[in-house]
Design a protein around this motif. Structure first.
Motif, PDB file in Angstrom:
ATOM      1  N   UNK A  28      12.884  -1.582   6.253  1.00  0.00           N
ATOM      2  CA  UNK A  28      11.778  -2.237   6.948  1.00  0.00           C
ATOM      3  C   UNK A  28      10.414  -1.874   6.377  1.00  0.00           C
ATOM      4  N   UNK A  29      10.379  -0.978   5.413  1.00  0.00           N
ATOM      5  CA  UNK A  29       9.118  -0.433   4.924  1.00  0.00           C
ATOM      6  C   UNK A  29       8.951  -0.688   3.434  1.00  0.00           C
ATOM      7  N   UNK A  30       7.798  -1.225   3.055  1.00  0.00           N
ATOM      8  CA  UNK A  30       7.464  -1.463   1.660  1.00  0.00           C
ATOM      9  C   UNK A  30       6.416  -0.445   1.210  1.00  0.00           C
ATOM     10  N   UNK A  92      -0.196   6.869   8.034  1.00  0.00           N
ATOM     11  CA  UNK A  92      -1.171   7.162   6.985  1.00  0.00           C
ATOM     12  C   UNK A  92      -1.765   5.889   6.416  1.00  0.00           C
ATOM     13  N   UNK A  93      -3.055   6.004   6.040  1.00  0.00           N
ATOM     14  CA  UNK A  93      -3.828   4.843   5.667  1.00  0.00           C
ATOM     15  C   UNK A  93      -3.984   4.626   4.173  1.00  0.00           C
ATOM     16  N   UNK A  98      -0.966   5.514  -2.750  1.00  0.00           N
ATOM     17  CA  UNK A  98       0.144   4.704  -2.266  1.00  0.00           C
ATOM     18  C   UNK A  98       0.065   4.598  -0.750  1.00  0.00           C
ATOM     19  N   UNK A  99       0.627   3.530  -0.217  1.00  0.00           N
ATOM     20  CA  UNK A  99       0.697   3.375   1.240  1.00  0.00           C
ATOM     21  C   UNK A  99       2.036   2.745   1.605  1.00  0.00           C
ATOM     22  N   UNK A 100       2.610   3.203   2.712  1.00  0.00           N
ATOM     23  CA  UNK A 100       3.823   2.611   3.269  1.00  0.00           C
ATOM     24  C   UNK A 100       3.428   1.699   4.420  1.00  0.00           C
ATOM     25  N   UNK A 101       3.856   0.439   4.356  1.00  0.00           N
ATOM     26  CA  UNK A 101       3.510  -0.531   5.402  1.00  0.00           C
ATOM     27  C   UNK A 101       4.759  -1.304   5.796  1.00  0.00           C
ATOM     28  N   UNK A 102       4.763  -1.890   7.000  1.00  0.00           N
ATOM     29  CA  UNK A 102       5.908  -2.726   7.375  1.00  0.00           C
ATOM     30  C   UNK A 102       6.083  -3.874   6.380  1.00  0.00           C
ATOM     31  N   UNK A 103       7.306  -4.064   5.908  1.00  0.00           N
ATOM     32  CA  UNK A 103       7.562  -5.154   4.963  1.00  0.00           C
ATOM     33  C   UNK A 103       7.175  -6.506   5.559  1.00  0.00           C
ATOM     34  N   UNK A 270      -0.232  -4.062  11.985  1.00  0.00           N
ATOM     35  CA  UNK A 270      -0.231  -4.667  10.657  1.00  0.00           C
ATOM     36  C   UNK A 270       0.486  -6.012  10.639  1.00  0.00           C
ATOM     37  N   UNK A 271       1.581  -6.137  11.382  1.00  0.00           N
ATOM     38  CA  UNK A 271       2.328  -7.399  11.395  1.00  0.00           C
ATOM     39  C   UNK A 271       1.530  -8.486  12.106  1.00  0.00           C
ATOM     40  N   UNK A 272       0.935  -8.158  13.253  1.00  0.00           N
ATOM     41  CA  UNK A 272       0.123  -9.140  13.972  1.00  0.00           C
ATOM     42  C   UNK A 272      -1.129  -9.502  13.179  1.00  0.00           C
ATOM     43  N   UNK A 273      -1.733  -8.527  12.498  1.00  0.00           N
ATOM     44  CA  UNK A 273      -2.923  -8.795  11.686  1.00  0.00           C
ATOM     45  C   UNK A 273      -2.593  -9.719  10.525  1.00  0.00           C
ATOM     46  N   UNK A 274      -1.371  -9.602  10.001  1.00  0.00           N
ATOM     47  CA  UNK A 274      -0.966 -10.444   8.879  1.00  0.00           C
ATOM     48  C   UNK A 274      -0.992 -11.922   9.249  1.00  0.00           C
ATOM     49  N   UNK A 275      -0.710 -12.237  10.506  1.00  0.00           N
ATOM     50  CA  UNK A 275      -0.766 -13.626  10.956  1.00  0.00           C
ATOM     51  C   UNK A 275      -2.194 -14.157  10.848  1.00  0.00           C
TER      52      UNK A 275
END
Length: 323
Positions: A28-30, A92-93, A98-103, A270-275
C-alpha cells in the motif's frame, strides 16, 4: 537518506540534518525520491509545536514533488506531486531525500510545472479551492474579496475566483509586486491604510459589499472582513495572525444573515488531497493558473536557516528545499 528532523518542539534551530534509514515500500506504500519540498508557514508552526496531532521524532514538510522509485509498476519512474494532512505530522514528511506515501495518493504532476513549482502548490491551492469551490461555492458574477492578496494562498484564491467568473477585489498592507500571482487577475486592488475595509469595499461595489470574503489573514482582519460582506454573504477563514481569539458583533452577523466557513486542509489526508490535485492539474496544464512565486530554491542542508526566514516572514515568495 538525509532528512531534517526535530525531536522536540521549538524554533527552527531545533531542526537537525541527520541520516535516517530509507523508508520501505509495501503493498500500500510507495517511495518517492524527493525533487523539491516547499516550506509552508504551517510547517514552521508544526516545528514550533503550534499544530495538533504531531508525533515525535518527526521529519517535517507537507508538499512535495519527485519521482516514484518503488510502488505499483505503472507508477515507477513517474514524476509526481503530492500533499496531505498527515504528511509531516503523523508520518514523516518531504524535507528529506525520500518519502513514503500511500500508493493511492500518487498523482502525476502537471506537465507545465517544474518540480520546484509543483512542490510549492499543494497546501496553498488546496486551502483556496476548498474555501471557494467546496464551501462558499463561489459563483460566476459574484464579487469576491481576498484579504492578504499578495500572499501565496491569497494569490491562489484570486486566480480561482477569476477562473470561476467572479469580480475579484484584493487588499493587502503592501502594494502587489508586478510578478505576484494575483497581480494579473485582480479587477481591483487596494492598499489598506487608514480607511476602514468596509468603506473601501462598499465604495468599490456601489454600496453592496462582497458576496464572498476569502480571509487569508485572520486575526485583526476577521471582524472587518465580516463588515465588508453583502447581505447573506459568505466568509472563509483559513488562519489567524496574532491572537487566535477574535470578536464579532453578533447582532450585525445575524441581521446580515452572514455565513462563516472554517477551512482546515489537514482534515484531508494524502489520498483525499490527491482528488483535489486531480481537479487542479488540467487547469494548470491549460495555463489558466500560475504557480506561486518562488523566492529561492535552497539546499536541504540549509533547511534550518530557511525555516527561520519563513518564521520571520522574510521571504518574498515560497522557499523550496531541494536535496
Amino acid at each position: 537518506m538525509r532528512a531534517l528532523q526535530f525531536t522536540e518542539f521549538g524554533p527552527a534551530s531545533t531542526l537537525r540534518l541527520i541520516e535516517l534509514p530509507d523508508p520501505k515500500p509495501d503493498s500500500r506504500t510507495a517511495i518517492v525520491k524527493i525533487a523539491a519540498g516547499a516550506i509552508s508557514p504551517s510547517d514552521v508552526k508544526n516545528v514550533e509545536g503550534k499544530m495538533e496531532g504531531t508525533t515525535l521524532p518527526r521529519v517535517p514538510g507537507r508538499d512535495y514533488s519527485g519521482t516514484v522509485t518503488h510502488g505499483p509498476a505503472e507508477w515507477v519512474g513517474a514524476e509526481v506531486w503530492g500533499t496531505g494532512g498527515e504528511i509531516g505530522y503523523s508520518i514523516d514528511g518531504s524535507h528529506a531525500e525520500l518519502i513514503a506515501v500511500p500508493a493511492a495518493s500518487l498523482r502525476r504532476k502537471p506537465r507545465t510545472l517544474s518540480m520546484e513549482q509543483a512542490a510549492a502548490i499543494g497546501v496553498t491551492y488546496l486551502a483556496a479551492w476548498l474555501g471557494l469551490i467546496e464551501y462558499a461555492q463561489l459563483a460566476s458574477g459574484e464579487t469576491l474579496l481576498v484579504t492578504g492578496a499578495g500572499g501565496g494562498v491569497g494569490g491562489a484564491a484570486a486566480q480561482i475566483g477569476k477562473w470561476r467568473g467572479a469580480h475579484v477585489i484584493g487588499v493587502d498592507r503592501q502594494p502587489l509586486p508586478e510578478d505576484s500571482p494575483a497581480a494579473g487577475v485582480l479587477d481591483a486592488f487596494f492598499v489598506l491604510r487608514d480607511e476602514p475595509l468596509k468603506s473601501v469595499v462598499r465604495s468599490a461595489t456601489n454600496g453592496r459589499g462582497a458576496d464572498v470574503v476569502f480571509d487569508a489573514v485572520g486575526g485583526p482582519m476577521f471582524e472587518p472582513s465580516l463588515g465588508a460582506l453583502a447581505h447573506r454573504g459568505r466568509q472563509v477563514a483559513i488562519t489567524s495572525v496574532g491572537d487566535r481569539r477574535v470578536g464579532l458583533d453578533l447582532l450585525d452577523f445575524y441581521h446580515n444573515e452572514s455565513r462563516l466557513f472554517g477551512v482546515d486542509t489537514r482534515r484531508r489526508d494524502a489520498v483525499a488531497s490527491a482528488v483535489l490535485l486531480d481537479a487542479l492539474t488540467p487547469v494548470f496544464e491549460q495555463g489558466t493558473f500560475g504557480a506561486p512565486k518562488i523566492d529561492r530554491v535552497i539546499a536541504l542542508s540549509d533547511g534550518p536557516a530557511a525555516y527561520e526566514q519563513v518564521a520571520r516572514g522574510a521571504a518574498k515568495g515560497r522557499l523550496v528545499l531541494v536535496p
